[in-house]
Design a protein around this motif. Structure first.
Motif, mmCIF file in Angstrom:
data_model
loop_
_atom_site.group_PDB
_atom_site.id
_atom_site.type_symbol
_atom_site.label_atom_id
_atom_site.label_comp_id
_atom_site.label_asym_id
_atom_site.label_seq_id
_atom_site.Cartn_x
_atom_site.Cartn_y
_atom_site.Cartn_z
ATOM 1 N N GLY A 18 -2.506 -5.113 4.108
ATOM 2 C CA GLY A 18 -1.405 -4.221 3.739
ATOM 3 C C GLY A 18 -0.414 -4.044 4.861
ATOM 4 O O GLY A 18 -0.503 -4.683 5.917
ATOM 5 N N ARG A 46 1.262 0.455 2.162
ATOM 6 C CA ARG A 46 0.226 0.251 1.139
ATOM 7 C C ARG A 46 -0.847 -0.676 1.697
ATOM 8 O O ARG A 46 -0.551 -1.602 2.461
ATOM 9 C CB ARG A 46 0.817 -0.360 -0.138
ATOM 10 N N ASP A 48 -5.033 -2.451 0.778
ATOM 11 C CA ASP A 48 -6.100 -2.713 -0.190
ATOM 12 C C ASP A 48 -7.423 -2.743 0.561
ATOM 13 O O ASP A 48 -7.662 -3.651 1.374
ATOM 14 C CB ASP A 48 -5.871 -4.035 -0.915
ATOM 15 N N ASP A 199 -10.236 -4.548 -6.252
ATOM 16 C CA ASP A 199 -8.971 -3.961 -5.818
ATOM 17 C C ASP A 199 -9.164 -2.464 -5.612
ATOM 18 O O ASP A 199 -9.507 -1.747 -6.550
ATOM 19 C CB ASP A 199 -7.875 -4.200 -6.861
ATOM 20 N N PRO A 201 -6.681 0.110 -4.023
ATOM 21 C CA PRO A 201 -5.403 0.379 -3.360
ATOM 22 C C PRO A 201 -5.355 1.729 -2.670
ATOM 23 O O PRO A 201 -5.921 2.718 -3.140
ATOM 24 C CB PRO A 201 -4.396 0.313 -4.509
#
Length: 207
Positions: A18, A46, A48, A199, A201
């Motif tokens: 990220g 952001r 992950d 995933d 996030p």
């Protein structure tokens, strides 16, 4: 907004993928030229977490941390291993790393910040989650020991107002305020053991 002053375990954040995100609106005109505009003054990071999972112990650690944050409900600290220090190139933190203000003869309050780039195109990022015990401050090129720092906001208070034109600098380590960007984690042991990561996030918070 609920925020837990707790850092995500390093075993999870170290392998995460990220970085900063910008939002730019681009309109292509009839003549082929572009008009570009940004709706964000500041970037938003952001990540992950899924890419940081390397063992079942990491999966268990993630689930425990996720449950304690109640999914997206509570924010937490995150170490961005690519950008967590005021110093450049992996150097040790120094009180002169970053300019955080200029004295006006009356103000004692300053705020930690990190500058990216140089000149008119440089970007100043406010630092709101400094790491406890890492902050060093300098006034007029001399390090001082007498100052107060709020580790939950990044605010610095000096014992006396610097004279007009005097430069105030600081060095520090810092975390990113984030939250999970999902209320659900899907993990299959079969696919995980085969090398497929889930995933998970994480998104930066505006605080």
């Amino acid at each position: 907004m609920a925020f837990h002053e707790e850092r995500c375990p390093a075993d999870l954040s170290f392998g995460a993928v990220g970085g900063p995100e910008r939002r730019t609106e681009i309109v292509t005109l009839a003549n082929g030229f572009e008009e570009r505009n940004t709706t964000w003054a500041h970037s938003r990071r952001r990540y992950d977490v899924g890419f940081g999972l390397r063992s079942m112990e990491d999966v268990e650690l993630l689930i425990a941390f996720f449950e304690a944050r109640r999914g997206r409900l509570h924010g937490f600290r995150w170490k961005d291993w690519a950008d967590y220090s005021s110093a450049l190139g992996g150097a040790a933190v120094s009180f002169g790393d970053q300019k955080i203000g200029t004295g006006d003869g009356t103000s004692r309050a300053f705020h930690l910040s990190k500058t990216y780039g140089v000149g008119r195109s440089s970007y100043v990022r406010l630092i709101t989650k400094p790491v406890a015990g890492s902050v060093r401050v300098g006034v007029d090129g001399v390090e001082i020991a007498d100052f107060d720092v709020d580790h939950t906001t990044g605010a610095i208070t000096l014992p006396a107002a610097p004279a007009l034109g005097v430069t105030v600098t600081a060095g520090f380590l810092f975390d990113v305020p984030v939250r999970f960007d999902t209320d659900r984690i899907d993990i299959s042991l079969a696919t995980f053991n085969a090398g497929q990561v889930p995933d998970v996030p994480v998104v930066e918070l505006r605080v």
